[in-house]
Write an enzyme that holds these catalytic residues in place. Structure first.
Site, PDB file in Angstrom:
ATOM      1  N   PRO A   1      -8.317  79.765 102.151  1.00 28.45           N
ATOM      2  CA  PRO A   1      -7.597  79.782 100.678  1.00 28.45           C
ATOM      3  C   PRO A   1      -7.736  81.265 100.103  1.00 28.45           C
ATOM      4  O   PRO A   1      -8.809  82.157 100.520  1.00 28.45           O
ATOM      5  CB  PRO A   1      -8.967  78.941 100.032  1.00 28.45           C
ATOM      6  CG  PRO A   1      -9.101  78.254 101.198  1.00 28.45           C
ATOM      7  CD  PRO A   1      -9.022  78.676 102.412  1.00 28.45           C
ATOM      8  N   CYS A   2      -6.877  81.721  99.235  1.00 28.83           N
ATOM      9  CA  CYS A   2      -6.825  83.203  98.962  1.00 28.83           C
ATOM     10  C   CYS A   2      -7.573  83.603  97.629  1.00 28.83           C
ATOM     11  O   CYS A   2      -7.581  84.796  97.102  1.00 28.83           O
ATOM     12  CB  CYS A   2      -5.245  83.552  99.084  1.00 28.83           C
ATOM     13  SG  CYS A   2      -4.486  82.455  97.994  1.00 28.83           S
TER      14      CYS A   2
END
Length: 424
Positions: free
Chosen positions: A123-124
């Protein structure tokens, strides 16, 4: 890949709804040992996509189309497919506690075979420019910053030939808790793990995706494998001009806020749509517009009229009587319209909360885009159905890798690995 060569065994980490997965399904070059995803809704979509490909291979997609039209239940659909068809999808968060059981799951599915590749991206949000600003106060406790370390655990254990690691452009400038750039440290850890890493910012719009979407792609190859060229040399051979939003939306019927439609307004008239988006037997789904209040509709009208004059409307341009936020210093572009004559700006998961940043370019419709329109912008085919609520669907789309781009990454990996004497 030569006929008779075994498919490449890969593991799909942080899978989401399967944007990256979708491209790697192309032509049957890859065998998914498992997909690992913590979001239950995304896992449901992944499962359904497994069902789609199974029924497609059986040349019997009618039960699938009946399900996505609401004519049969999920139980009815799943009663006609093999029980183990969705068993390669693991709905788990990757953590220190779960990794042993995840490894056990993969080992059972691999049997005594080798794992050839790992794909995925943590997840960014922690690395993105906006996420950085929002999370500044809790940076010291944000575990997402170091999720990449779990990727290292998988590389250490399975030593695959290659890996593909996708993330936001913001990772280039992100600094860790010690105030140092994180990306060089990540690459150094990959090197210590036995991999040479090449990385590049890739704009999806250069590869046929109707969206200006810049992402950081890291590709690692095991150090004992000798290659003459970079992976990105091969990826560059798949460059393709993206069409405009107008072409992308041309066969979708016009609807107003709160309305929906289940029928295309015309036949497929675009080579791009025919190639990537819509097949002749497709059925239009998830083309339902959000309802909007009168205040937002007035703002949308102003924003779109300004857009047609070449101006991006800022929040401070909105008449005071229409403003609902007191913040007139930051996030001034919180309302944004698409341009029929260009590609879209980046679709992100925030679209699940509201559609203000994605106003439809047709003034007569005066609304935010539908799930189907967002999916098309992201490069998903119309036969891809996103499970559960509209909010869940938008979140899955915003977090995805565009399948049109992922297909080209998958093909470039095949070309890249083709340099190995023992591969081809």
């Amino acid at each position: 890949m030569k006929e008779g060569v075994d498919m490449l065994n890969i593991v799909d980490l942080f899978s989401g709804a399967g944007g990256l997965t979708e491209g790697f399904r192309y032509k049957g070059y890859y065998n998914f040992i498992c997909h690992i995803e913590m979001d239950k809704d995304a896992c449901s979509s992944l499962e359904l996509r497994n069902v789609y490909y199974y029924l497609k291979k059986k040349n019997n997609l009618s039960p699938y189309y009946e399900y996505i039209q609401g004519k049969i239940s999920r139980d009815d659909l799943y009663s006609i497919i093999p029980r183990d068809l969705t068993k390669n999808i693991l709905n788990k968060e990757i953590s220190n506690d779960t990794i042993p059981s995840i490894f056990e799951f993969i080992d059972q599915r691999l049997s005594n075979n080798e794992l050839d590749g790992i794909i995925g991206g943590p997840p960014c949000q922690a690395y993105s420019i906006i996420g950085r600003a929002n999370n500044k106060s809790k940076k010291s406790t944000d575990k997402r910053i170091y999720l990449y370390k779990y990727y290292l655990d998988f590389l250490e254990k399975y030593k695959p030939k290659f890996f593909v690691f996708e993330n936001v452009k913001g990772l280039l400038s992100f600094k860790d808790l010690s105030g140092e750039l994180l990306l060089p440290k990540i690459i150094c850890e990959f090197n210590k793990c036995g991999y040479e890493v090449d990385h590049q910012i890739v704009d999806a719009s250069n590869y046929g995706v109707v969206q200006k979407r810049e992402r950081l792609i890291l590709v690692g190859k095991r150090k004992d494998l000798v290659f003459n060229n970079s992976f990105f040399d091969f990826l560059a051979t798949y460059v393709e001009d993206a069409p405009t939003i107008k072409e992308l939306f041309e066969d979708l019927p016009g609807i107003k806020p709160g309305e929906s439609s289940k029928k295309y307004c015309c036949d497929v008239s675009s080579q791009f749509i025919e190639k990537y988006i819509r097949k002749e037997n497709n059925i239009l789904t998830q083309h339902a517009a959000r309802p909007h209040n009168e205040n937002d509709l007035k703002i949308y009208n102003l924003v779109l009229k300004a857009k047609k004059k070449g101006k991006n409307f800022r929040y401070t341009d909105i008449p005071e009587e229409l403003r609902t936020h007191s913040n007139t210093i930051s996030f001034l572009d919180r309302y944004k319209a698409l341009d029929y004559n260009s590609v879209s700006h980046t679709v992100v998961a925030h679209i699940a909360k509201d559609g203000h940043y994605y106003i439809h370019p047709d003034l007569r419709q005066n609304r935010s885009i539908t799930v189907r329109e967002a999916a098309r912008i992201q490069g998903f085919p119309d036969d891809f159905y996103f499970e559960n609520s509209r909010t869940a669907a938008f979140k899955q789309i915003g977090n995805a890798v565009p399948p049109i781009l992922s297909k080209k990454i998958a093909m470039a990996i095949i070309d890249f690995l083709g340099e190995l004497n023992n591969f081809m």
